[in-house]
Structure formats: structure tokens, C-alpha cells
Design a protein around this motif. Structure first.
Motif, PDB file in Angstrom:
ATOM      1  N   UNK A  64       0.857  -1.064   0.019  1.00 32.28           N
ATOM      2  CA  UNK A  64       0.045   0.098  -0.103  1.00 32.28           C
ATOM      3  C   UNK A  64       0.809   1.248  -0.209  1.00 32.28           C
ATOM      4  N   UNK A  65       2.047   1.156   0.638  1.00 32.06           N
ATOM      5  CA  UNK A  65       3.060   2.322   0.686  1.00 32.06           C
ATOM      6  C   UNK A  65       3.997   2.372  -0.599  1.00 32.06           C
ATOM      7  N   UNK A  66       4.188   1.081  -1.302  1.00 29.22           N
ATOM      8  CA  UNK A  66       5.210   1.495  -2.264  1.00 29.22           C
ATOM      9  C   UNK A  66       5.133   0.596  -3.609  1.00 29.22           C
ATOM     10  N   UNK A  67       3.847  -0.095  -3.534  1.00 24.60           N
ATOM     11  CA  UNK A  67       3.643  -0.949  -4.630  1.00 24.60           C
ATOM     12  C   UNK A  67       4.299  -2.590  -4.355  1.00 24.60           C
ATOM     13  N   UNK A  68       4.396  -3.279  -5.661  1.00 27.18           N
ATOM     14  CA  UNK A  68       4.956  -4.586  -5.603  1.00 27.18           C
ATOM     15  C   UNK A  68       6.234  -4.643  -4.959  1.00 27.18           C
ATOM     16  N   UNK A  69       6.437  -5.494  -4.167  1.00 28.65           N
ATOM     17  CA  UNK A  69       7.793  -5.585  -3.490  1.00 28.65           C
ATOM     18  C   UNK A  69       8.768  -6.512  -4.376  1.00 28.65           C
ATOM     19  N   UNK A  70       9.945  -6.090  -4.504  1.00 34.25           N
ATOM     20  CA  UNK A  70      10.898  -6.731  -5.224  1.00 34.25           C
ATOM     21  C   UNK A  70      11.753  -7.489  -4.414  1.00 34.25           C
ATOM     22  N   UNK A  71      12.133  -8.730  -4.569  1.00 32.56           N
ATOM     23  CA  UNK A  71      12.958  -9.471  -3.772  1.00 32.56           C
ATOM     24  C   UNK A  71      13.947 -10.220  -4.691  1.00 32.56           C
ATOM     25  N   UNK A  72      15.215 -10.388  -4.275  1.00 35.07           N
ATOM     26  CA  UNK A  72      16.249 -10.869  -5.107  1.00 35.07           C
ATOM     27  C   UNK A  72      16.927 -11.925  -4.238  1.00 35.07           C
ATOM     28  N   UNK A  73      17.280 -13.059  -4.852  1.00 28.88           N
ATOM     29  CA  UNK A  73      17.788 -14.223  -4.057  1.00 28.88           C
ATOM     30  C   UNK A  73      18.842 -14.798  -4.914  1.00 28.88           C
ATOM     31  N   UNK A  74      20.212 -15.108  -4.278  1.00 31.16           N
ATOM     32  CA  UNK A  74      21.404 -15.498  -5.292  1.00 31.16           C
ATOM     33  C   UNK A  74      21.282 -17.146  -5.074  1.00 31.16           C
ATOM     34  N   UNK A  75      21.888 -17.454  -6.357  1.00 36.21           N
ATOM     35  CA  UNK A  75      22.070 -19.207  -6.348  1.00 36.21           C
ATOM     36  C   UNK A  75      23.873 -19.092  -6.333  1.00 36.21           C
ATOM     37  N   UNK A  76      24.347 -19.355  -5.378  1.00 36.49           N
ATOM     38  CA  UNK A  76      25.796 -19.415  -5.186  1.00 36.49           C
ATOM     39  C   UNK A  76      26.318 -20.969  -5.355  1.00 36.49           C
ATOM     40  N   UNK A  77      27.274 -21.076  -6.111  1.00 38.83           N
ATOM     41  CA  UNK A  77      27.309 -22.525  -6.574  1.00 38.83           C
ATOM     42  C   UNK A  77      29.060 -22.769  -6.285  1.00 38.83           C
ATOM     43  N   UNK A  78      29.340 -23.932  -5.953  1.00 35.38           N
ATOM     44  CA  UNK A  78      30.565 -24.665  -5.810  1.00 35.38           C
ATOM     45  C   UNK A  78      30.353 -25.969  -6.151  1.00 35.38           C
TER      46      UNK A  78
END
Length: 255
Positions: A64-78
């Protein structure tokens, strides 16, 4: 004695070399052994919400304050034993998550994502000045998950009747360098989960994490040992442009 036809293969012999099978693919990605990385701990990072209900309430307030929330997550590989492993955070021995989080509404997507990775995994104190600790190399976007409503369900597509999603979560492939210092908050565990453990294991890891092997199937891998030598790779293509077809066949056969 007559010779065998060229196509005949005797059991125990090395397999015949095959033509390259890597058309329209990006260059292979090199994975380094888990033992190449230094792991430390830092101050605990408590969850902002102590229940799912409160988390969804905070999501609604954000929307309601900012619109759609943007979330980012990382796939870190070894890798371990020449098989890709994903670095994940484990909380309370039962909950698994990728490093990352929602980014501030006024932040640029990529810089905001890297700041979240720093917040979660960057070391503090003297270790933060290590030359091997410079930045994050974000390779490419792997997936987008959509939250249509203020509910727990997320989908790998935007339902056709939804024009105002409440959250979009992006998963990015993050390439790890040869060495890096990674710090985990004290209240979490950093674990390396093999792809074969994630695959089709929604009961333990949920639909998003168990889908990672599918998302990574588009890539080819080169596995590097502790001496920096490529010791294994995805069949079907050359290795770093330096190894010929016959060498690839011999190497994959153990010759």
C-alpha cells in the motif's frame, strides 16, 4: 582375422569421441571446490517477523505504501566430487533459504541485491578487507516467482487474471571466484546442498528450491580442483576452447 566395424564398441574400451553438442549455449561456467572458500561467523540476524501472518501483514503494508515488493535471491555454486552444490542458509534445522531479501523500494535492482548479499554473507572486521572478497559477480537471472495475493503461494508465472501482483522474487545465478571469504550469521548455518538432493524434493525444500536443478540444466560446467586445473566437465563440448575432441573423449573415459 577380420577387423571390427568402426561403429562396434568393445566393452571396457574408452567410449568413442563425439562431435561437440553445445550449440547456442553460453560459455561453460567454472565451479571451484567448497574447500577453496573460507567461512566465518558474524553477529546474528534475527527474522523481522516471528510468524507467517505478521510477514504477510508487513507485505500488505509495504504494498500500500510502495507497490509490488521486489525480492532478489542468489544461487551461489561450488562443487564437491565434481557435482554442483548450492550454498543455502539453514534456520532452526528445518527452514532453508537462499541468501538475499527484498530490496528497498527506492534502490536500484542490482545494487540493492548486491547490498543484500553483503548484508547476509559479507565478512566483518579485518576479513572484510581481503582482496578475495571484492564484490559479487551476478551472471544471469534464473527465474521469477510471483505472489498474486497477500498469501504464502508463489507461482513461476503470473496468473492471467492478476494485473497487480504483490511481490516478484527473482533468482540470480551468482558466480563465485576461486577464493572468497563468506560469513554466516551466528543464528544460521551455511550448508552446501547437492543438486541431486534438491531435485524433486519439494517435501523438504519447497517448490522454489527444489526447482533449482531444472533452472540450472541450461548451463554447462567445468569443475576445477584445488590446484586450479579443470578436472571434469559437462560432456559434449570443448573445455575452455583448448581441448580437442579426442582429448575430451579420453578424459571423460578416464584416459
Amino acid at each position: 582375422m577380420s577387423s571390427l566395424p568402426p561403429s562396434h564398441h568393445v566393452k571396457g574400451d574408452p567410449p568413442p569421441a563425439v562431435l561437440p553438442f553445445s550449440a547456442a549455449q553460453s560459455p561453460p561456467i567454472r565451479l571451484y571446490p567448497l574447500s577453496s572458500y573460507t567461512f566465518s561467523v558474524k553477529e546474528p540476524q534475527l527474522e523481522e517477523d516471528d510468524s507467517v501472518k505478521k510477514r504477510l501483514e508487513r507485505l500488505e503494508t509495504h504494498y500500500h505504501a510502495h507497490g509490488m515488493r521486489r525480492t532478489c535471491e542468489g544461487v551461489l555454486l561450488c562443487h564437491e566430487h565434481n557435482h554442483p552444490h548450492v550454498l543455502m542458509l539453514q534456520i532452526a534445522n528445518a527452514f532453508f533459504k537462499l541468501p538475499g531479501d527484498y530490496i528497498p523500494p527506492d534502490a536500484d535492482e542490482m545494487s540493492g541485491f548486491k547490498a543484500r548479499l553483503d548484508e547476509r554473507l559479507a565478512p566483518t572486521g579485518s576479513l572484510s578487507n581481503s582482496p578475495a572478497n571484492a564484490g559479487w559477480n551476478v551472471h544471469s537471472a534464473l527465474a521469477q516467482w510471483w505472489r498474486p495475493n497477500f498469501e504464502t503461494f508463489m507461482y513461476p508465472y503470473l496468473p492471467p487474471h492478476v494485473s497487480r501482483p504483490k511481490e516478484c522474487k527473482k533468482l540470480y545465478l551468482v558466480e563465485l571466484p576461486k577464493t572468497k571469504v563468506i560469513a554466516c550469521p551466528k543464528n544460521m548455518k551455511l550448508i552446501a546442498v547437492p543438486l541431486f538432493e534438491l531435485y524433486d524434493n519439494t517435501g523438504r525444500y519447497g517448490p522454489q528450491l527444489s526447482a533449482i536443478p531444472h533452472l540450472l540444466s541450461r548451463y554447462r560446467w567445468e569443475f576445477v580442483d584445488e590446484e586450479g586445473e579443470v578436472v571434469a566437465w559437462t560432456p559434449g563440448g570443448e573445455v575452455d576452447g583448448r581441448v580437442g575432441m579426442e582429448d575430451v573423449g579420453d578424459a571423460m573415459a578416464g584416459g
